[in-house]
Design a protein around this motif. Structure first.
Motif, mmCIF file in Angstrom:
data_model
loop_
_atom_site.group_PDB
_atom_site.id
_atom_site.type_symbol
_atom_site.label_atom_id
_atom_site.label_comp_id
_atom_site.label_asym_id
_atom_site.label_seq_id
_atom_site.Cartn_x
_atom_site.Cartn_y
_atom_site.Cartn_z
ATOM 1 N N MET A 1 0.849 -1.173 0.000
ATOM 2 C CA MET A 1 0.000 0.000 0.000
ATOM 3 C C MET A 1 0.899 1.242 0.000
ATOM 4 S SD MET A 1 -2.973 0.811 2.670
ATOM 5 C CE MET A 1 -4.351 1.701 2.139
ATOM 6 N N MET A 2 0.555 2.190 -0.854
ATOM 7 C CA MET A 2 1.340 3.408 -0.952
ATOM 8 C C MET A 2 1.015 4.343 0.212
ATOM 9 S SD MET A 2 1.119 4.267 -5.022
ATOM 10 C CE MET A 2 2.147 5.716 -4.912
ATOM 11 N N ASP A 6 2.472 9.812 -1.034
ATOM 12 C CA ASP A 6 2.799 9.385 -2.396
ATOM 13 C C ASP A 6 1.564 9.379 -3.292
ATOM 14 O OD1 ASP A 6 5.524 9.043 -1.789
ATOM 15 O OD2 ASP A 6 5.132 7.018 -1.022
ATOM 16 N N VAL A 7 0.464 8.953 -2.732
ATOM 17 C CA VAL A 7 -0.796 8.925 -3.487
ATOM 18 C C VAL A 7 -1.208 10.341 -3.873
ATOM 19 C CG1 VAL A 7 -3.252 8.368 -3.368
ATOM 20 C CG2 VAL A 7 -1.572 6.770 -2.435
ATOM 21 N N LYS A 9 0.583 12.912 -4.462
ATOM 22 C CA LYS A 9 1.478 13.585 -5.401
ATOM 23 C C LYS A 9 0.913 13.570 -6.814
ATOM 24 C CE LYS A 9 5.818 12.743 -2.991
ATOM 25 N NZ LYS A 9 7.091 12.008 -3.025
ATOM 26 N N THR A 10 0.091 12.579 -7.114
ATOM 27 C CA THR A 10 -0.511 12.452 -8.437
ATOM 28 C C THR A 10 -1.912 13.036 -8.400
ATOM 29 O OG1 THR A 10 0.702 10.401 -8.746
ATOM 30 C CG2 THR A 10 -1.127 10.823 -10.249
ATOM 31 N N PRO A 11 -2.198 14.005 -9.267
ATOM 32 C CA PRO A 11 -3.548 14.579 -9.262
ATOM 33 C C PRO A 11 -4.595 13.528 -9.645
ATOM 34 C CG PRO A 11 -2.119 15.679 -10.869
ATOM 35 C CD PRO A 11 -1.335 14.586 -10.266
ATOM 36 N N PRO A 12 -5.824 13.729 -9.206
ATOM 37 C CA PRO A 12 -6.882 12.764 -9.552
ATOM 38 C C PRO A 12 -7.193 12.807 -11.046
ATOM 39 C CG PRO A 12 -7.824 14.692 -8.508
ATOM 40 C CD PRO A 12 -6.330 14.846 -8.431
ATOM 41 N N ALA A 13 -7.826 11.758 -11.521
ATOM 42 C CA ALA A 13 -8.233 11.703 -12.919
ATOM 43 C C ALA A 13 -9.233 12.813 -13.200
ATOM 44 C CB ALA A 13 -8.859 10.341 -13.221
#
Length: 77
Positions: A1-2, A6-7, A9-13
């Motif tokens: 599990m991240m 870290d999760v 850091k990436t923008p949502p879809a």
């Protein structure tokens, strides 16, 4: 599990083009019912809670907050 950091850091879809359940349900109505629903959404005498109850009675299980969000989206267009 991240890790959460870290999760995040990436923008949502993107949700561009996303249609709400209310919009999909509305599109399935006949013309007369769609016009009546649209008029009620724009009528301030109909509260979000009252509209949600009517829509729920017609088979779409939504809450007041979903109706409030839909109403805000409609009034913005």
């Amino acid at each position: 599990m991240m890790a959460l950091k870290d999760v995040l850091k990436t923008p949502p879809a993107s949700t561009t083009g996303y249609r709400s359940r209310i919009e999909v349900w509305r599109d399935g109505l006949d013309d007369a019912d769609r016009k009546a629903f649209d008029a009620a959404v724009r009528n301030p005498q109909w509260t979000g809670a009252a509209l949600a109850r009517v829509v729920k009675a017609e088979g779409l299980n939504i809450g007041e907050s979903a109706m409030r969000d839909y109403r805000a989206k409609v009034s913005a267009t």
